[in-house]
Design an enzyme around this catalytic site. Structure first.
Site, PDB file in Angstrom:
ATOM      1  CG  ASP A 410      -1.880   0.999   1.387  1.00 19.81           C
ATOM      2  OD1 ASP A 410      -1.773   1.969   0.621  1.00 19.81           O
ATOM      3  OD2 ASP A 410      -2.961   0.885   2.106  1.00 19.81           O
ATOM      4  CG  HIS A 411       3.036   4.143  -3.239  1.00 11.34           C
ATOM      5  ND1 HIS A 411       4.172   4.587  -2.401  1.00 11.34           N
ATOM      6  CD2 HIS A 411       3.393   4.472  -4.341  1.00 11.34           C
ATOM      7  CE1 HIS A 411       5.268   4.963  -3.004  1.00 11.34           C
ATOM      8  NE2 HIS A 411       4.786   5.103  -4.179  1.00 11.34           N
TER       9      HIS A 411
END
Ligand code: CAO
Length: 438
Positions: A410-411
């Site tokens: 999850d950036h």
């Protein structure tokens, strides 16, 4: 002087030893009289039990899964000054549900004709029928307050996947549904090209077809995967690890493992290596809170493992991997995968994960891009190891067993550099498994 009162379960009719399926309060909560505090479920009905007092919850005596009867202690509460023991006319909201084959979605709630009383003798609570089935004729399990909440927000419960016991829809499920719906709405109206609805195509015009209803597991995992896909900005980082030495070690343990009645596959080593990496990168062992404003760092190490079953993909969670040895993990993995394939997992078996591993190594293929199992923030995809020439510093090639890895993350939580560092650390640990001791 504060007065402490104990809340007991009132008469709930012909029920005894009835299961608690939701606890709606925690110590420290300020509640009003008649606020619902727990939800009970029998095979026929669900009931929300209200508090007879207003005040601050002191202790919680029960937990989800407990079975209680009339008079059982539920919680203690510090009575708010100047308030208010209720009249004994509190409403126990019940919802009776019945199996139905009809494919209709109408929700019919009928108000209580008589209220139950708390404390003294009273009539059993009247039956309040709330029959709901979704468009496929499946039951929708949701308490009256959740139905009310969903109605207030305009959420269609047919489309909400429940994550509670027996697929029960919880408040978080409704919230997540609304968020996902809003997120896709924003995407559609944010100046880009709107997402066109899938056209309804009559495929039989082009040849013979067969329509098969998706089973419940596929529907749940489809909704979960879709939610993760549209809400989590994904990046996938690839790597390749030389597991030649790991394989020698694994094979050296094979006989001992067999004597202990377990089969040691590379996966259990990867689980241990993942824990070592998570310990070193706490922000990967984390979840964003539902508001997206805080990162919750987890101090426990539970690993979800994707299992391919005849009914579809499930991800049971192996708990406290840091505290278990390879043989114990192999045994637990095998029994858990077996239970998954027999459809015997309960919702709690799939909760509490920190990080997931999806291994297709026993099947084939190299790199693939797994979807983050939100609210976790990273997942490892494992391909099939293959013998390949490995170039060495002395200019020679040697045969090496190379394992393809892919880390999707999850950036919002993990920067690209952190993702690359995590994968490198993980790869180094897998290549030399002694490093889990560091
Ligand atoms: N490379 C090469 N061989 C591998 C390997 C890898 N990465 N991983 C496993 N193998 C071998 C095993 O050693 C075993 O061989 P032996 O019996 O000779 O030792 C064989 O492949 C079969 O392993 P397995 O699949 O039975 O066991 P596992 O521990 O690797 O996996 C489980 C268990 C439950 C994860 C697996 O059976 C499964 O269901 N995988 C599918 C997961 C999935 O569907 N993921 C996609 C989800 S969408 O993102």
């Amino acid at each position: 002087m504060a007065e402490i009162k104990t809340i007991h379960l009132p008469d709930v009719g012909d029920f005894d030893e009835i299961e608690i399926i939701e606890v709606l309060i925690t110590p420290g909560d300020e509640i009003q009289a008649e606020d619902s505090i727990i939800v009970l479920e029998s095979d026929k009905a669900t009931m929300e039990i209200p508090s007879p007092y207003a005040g601050k919850v002191q202790t919680l005596i029960v937990k989800v899964g407990d079975r209680i009867s009339e008079g059982s202690e539920v919680a203690t509460i510090e009575i708010t000054t100047g308030v208010i023991e209720t009249t004994g006319k509190e409403e126990i909201k019940s919802a009776e549900v019945e199996e139905s084959a009809e494919g209709n979605t109408e929700v019919v709630e009928v108000g209580l004709e008589e209220s139950s009383t708390l404390g003294k003798s009273r009539k059993p609570p009247p039956k309040l029928a709330v029959e709901t089935v979704d468009r496929s004729g499946n039951l929708i399990h949701a308490s009256p307050s959740i139905r009310r909440y969903a109605r207030e927000l305009g959420a269609d419960l047919n489309r909400v996947i429940g994550s509670g016991a027996k697929g029960r829809i919880l408040k978080e499920d409704v919230k997540a549904f609304i968020k996902t719906t809003l997120a896709s709405g924003v995407a559609a109206t944010g100046g880009g090209i709107p997402i066109a609805a899938m056209p309804d195509i009559d495929f039989s015009k082009f040849g013979e077809i067969e329509a098969i209803d998706l089973n419940r597991i596929r529907k749940i995992s489809a909704a979960h995967l879709h939610r993760s896909w549209v809400t989590v900005p994904h990046v996938t980082q690839f790597d390749e690890v030389d597991i030649t030495e790991l394989e020698v070690f694994r094979k050296s343990l094979a006989k001992e493992a067999e004597q202990s009645g377990v089969r040691l596959t590379p996966l259990v080593f990867l689980m241990k290596a993942a824990v070592a990496a998570l310990k070193n990168f706490p922000e990967v062992n984390a979840s964003l809170d539902s508001g997206g404003e805080r990162l919750i760092l987890k101090k426990y190490f539970n690993i979800g493992v994707a299992v391919d079953t005849p009914n579809g993909l499930v991800v049971p969670v192996i708990r406290e991997v840091d505290q278990k040895g390879l043989f114990d993990l192999a045994e637990e993995l095998s029994t858990t995968a077996g239970r998954a394939r027999e459809g015997k997992l309960s919702p709690s078996d799939m909760q509490g994960g920190c990080f997931s591993i999806s291994s297709l190594g026993g099947i084939g293929g190299s790199h693939f891009t797994p979807i983050v199992n939100a609210p976790e923030v990273a997942i490892l995809g494992v391909g099939k190891a293959k013998m390949q020439p490995v170039y060495e510093d002395n200019g020679n090639f040697r045969p090496g067993l190379i394992l393809p890895l892919a880390l999707s993350y999850d950036h919002r939580v993990i920067d690209g550099a952190q993702g690359a560092r995590f994968v490198s650390y993980l790869s180094r640990t897998i290549a030399d498994i002694r490093r889990v001791l560091i």
